[in-house]
Design an enzyme around this catalytic site. Structure first.
Site, PDB file in Angstrom:
ATOM      1  N   VAL A   1      31.762  33.349  45.611  1.00 52.24           N
ATOM      2  CA  VAL A   1      30.402  33.589  45.281  1.00 52.24           C
ATOM      3  C   VAL A   1      30.214  34.741  44.437  1.00 52.24           C
ATOM      4  CG1 VAL A   1      29.620  32.618  47.422  1.00 52.24           C
ATOM      5  CG2 VAL A   1      30.486  35.089  47.419  1.00 52.24           C
ATOM      6  N   TYR A   2      31.560  35.549  44.208  1.00 56.91           N
ATOM      7  CA  TYR A   2      31.345  36.506  43.356  1.00 56.91           C
ATOM      8  C   TYR A   2      30.902  36.308  41.854  1.00 56.91           C
ATOM      9  CZ  TYR A   2      34.038  39.040  46.920  1.00 56.91           C
ATOM     10  OH  TYR A   2      34.492  39.791  48.058  1.00 56.91           O
ATOM     11  N   SER A   3      29.608  36.651  41.455  1.00 56.62           N
ATOM     12  CA  SER A   3      29.097  36.498  40.078  1.00 56.62           C
ATOM     13  C   SER A   3      29.243  35.026  39.829  1.00 56.62           C
ATOM     14  CB  SER A   3      29.964  37.127  39.058  1.00 56.62           C
ATOM     15  OG  SER A   3      29.764  38.838  39.234  1.00 56.62           O
TER      16      SER A   3
ATOM     17  N   LYS B   1      37.829  32.977  48.727  1.00 58.05           N
ATOM     18  CA  LYS B   1      37.016  32.821  49.853  1.00 58.05           C
ATOM     19  C   LYS B   1      36.151  31.541  49.976  1.00 58.05           C
ATOM     20  CE  LYS B   1      36.853  37.824  50.538  1.00 58.05           C
ATOM     21  NZ  LYS B   1      36.767  38.099  49.332  1.00 58.05           N
TER      22      LYS B   1
END
Length: 325
Positions: A60-62, A88
């Site tokens: 989900v990061y960026s 993750k």
């Protein structure tokens, strides 16, 4: 740099883990303060030069661009077998049904997407980003076991949840004959210590390594309480944290500043050294946006706080409700 095993597992990581939420396309996702690929690469290269071998990211990061940046840089700067890559699964990656959570379908789809973005055949540590109360834990643990048996992940880990939820997942794995979690990535720092009550004793008892996120409390422990940064002003998640006991937290920040001044080191080194000297901790996850953040993090490995210093840092803390789940 020192290297340590994660709990009772065979996985060896650097004593500092580089968190890579700071790296990603600032126009995608919810983190407008992130560094672009060209800005990020020197940090990853410098981390390797300083002996950091462990890198933590998330799908989900960026909107996945953190994984892409990390994957391309590490492929250029290191041999795959010399580094540990952790990512993750859980957060929403697309709209509609099955676009988030810990269902078998989402896990199987997202491990392949993460591997594609990272440009690798496997991740060393595949972590559930949060607990999913809507999916039977048996379904989640069997799916994660199948990811390991397929060779797509070497180990599995978990992140912020209640200790009873983590215990339920571990014992479900035992009952099913499935892979256990070797790590717990939880929020832990001088002004967020509720994990000491149940989670950390459970991890110590069960041989689970702890990889704390936000060991510097989103930077609050590294500057005067009323100082601000661009990230602090634009990080919406940070606005939900560290608001329950301001007077006590200010006292902790002041104690960090006092010891840093006495020692002639940065506040970040003191706060990280405190985390590293706690019995359950394996490797704190440090995010960076300046090269000095990296050198401070590595320097903290050699800083040994005295018993009196540890006590003075811990003394102002007051209980509060858990945050960050």
């Amino acid at each position: 740099m020192e290297y340590v095993r994660v709990g009772s597992s065979g996985l060896e990581v650097s004593a500092i883990t580089l968190g890579t939420m700071s790296f990603g396309d600032p126009h995608r996702g919810n983190h407008e303060w992130t560094l672009t690929e060209d800005e990020s690469r020197p940090f990853l290269q410098k981390a390797l030069e300083l002996g950091i071998t462990t890198f933590d990211t998330a799908n989900v990061y960026s909107d996945g661009t953190s994984e892409e940046i990390v994957g391309r840089a590490l492929k250029d700067f290191a041999r795959r077998e010399d580094i540990v890559i952790a990512t993750k699964v859980h957060g929403r990656m697309r709209p509609g049904p099955n676009g988030a959570g810990l269902s078998r379908g989402h896990i199987m789809t997202e491990i392949d997407n993460s591997l594609r973005r990272l440009g690798t055949d496997y991740v060393d540590l595949y972590q559930i980003h949060r607990f999913d109360p809507r999916t039977p834990v048996e379904e989640t643990m069997e799916a994660l076991h199948d990811v390991v048996k397929a060779g797509k992940a070497r180990y599995i880990g978990a992140s912020s949840m209640y200790a009873w939820q983590f215990a339920k997942a571990q014992y479900t794995a035992d009952l099913g004959g499935w892979t256990r979690f070797i790590s717990m990535q939880d929020q832990y720092n001088l002004i967020s210590r509720e994990e000491e009550r149940e989670m950390h004793p459970f991890c110590l008892d069960q041989g689970v390594g702890v990889l704390p996120w936000s060991p510097l409390a989103r930077g609050r422990l590294t500057r005067d309480w009323d100082a601000s940064t661009t990230r602090a002003e634009t990080d919406n998640f940070a606005h939900t944290l560290y608001t329950q006991a301001e007077s006590a937290d200010r006292a902790v920040v002041d104690a960090v500043a006092a010891i840093a001044a006495q020692r002639g080191v940065s506040r970040a080194q003191v706060a990280l050294a405190w985390v590293r000297q706690q019995p359950a901790v394996t490797s704190p996850i440090v995010g960076v946006t300046r090269l000095g953040h990296l050198t401070d993090a590595v320097a903290s490995v050699d800083l040994q706080l005295t018993t009196d210093e540890l006590a003075s840092l811990s003394a102002p803390y007051v209980p509060r409700a858990p945050e960050g789940f």
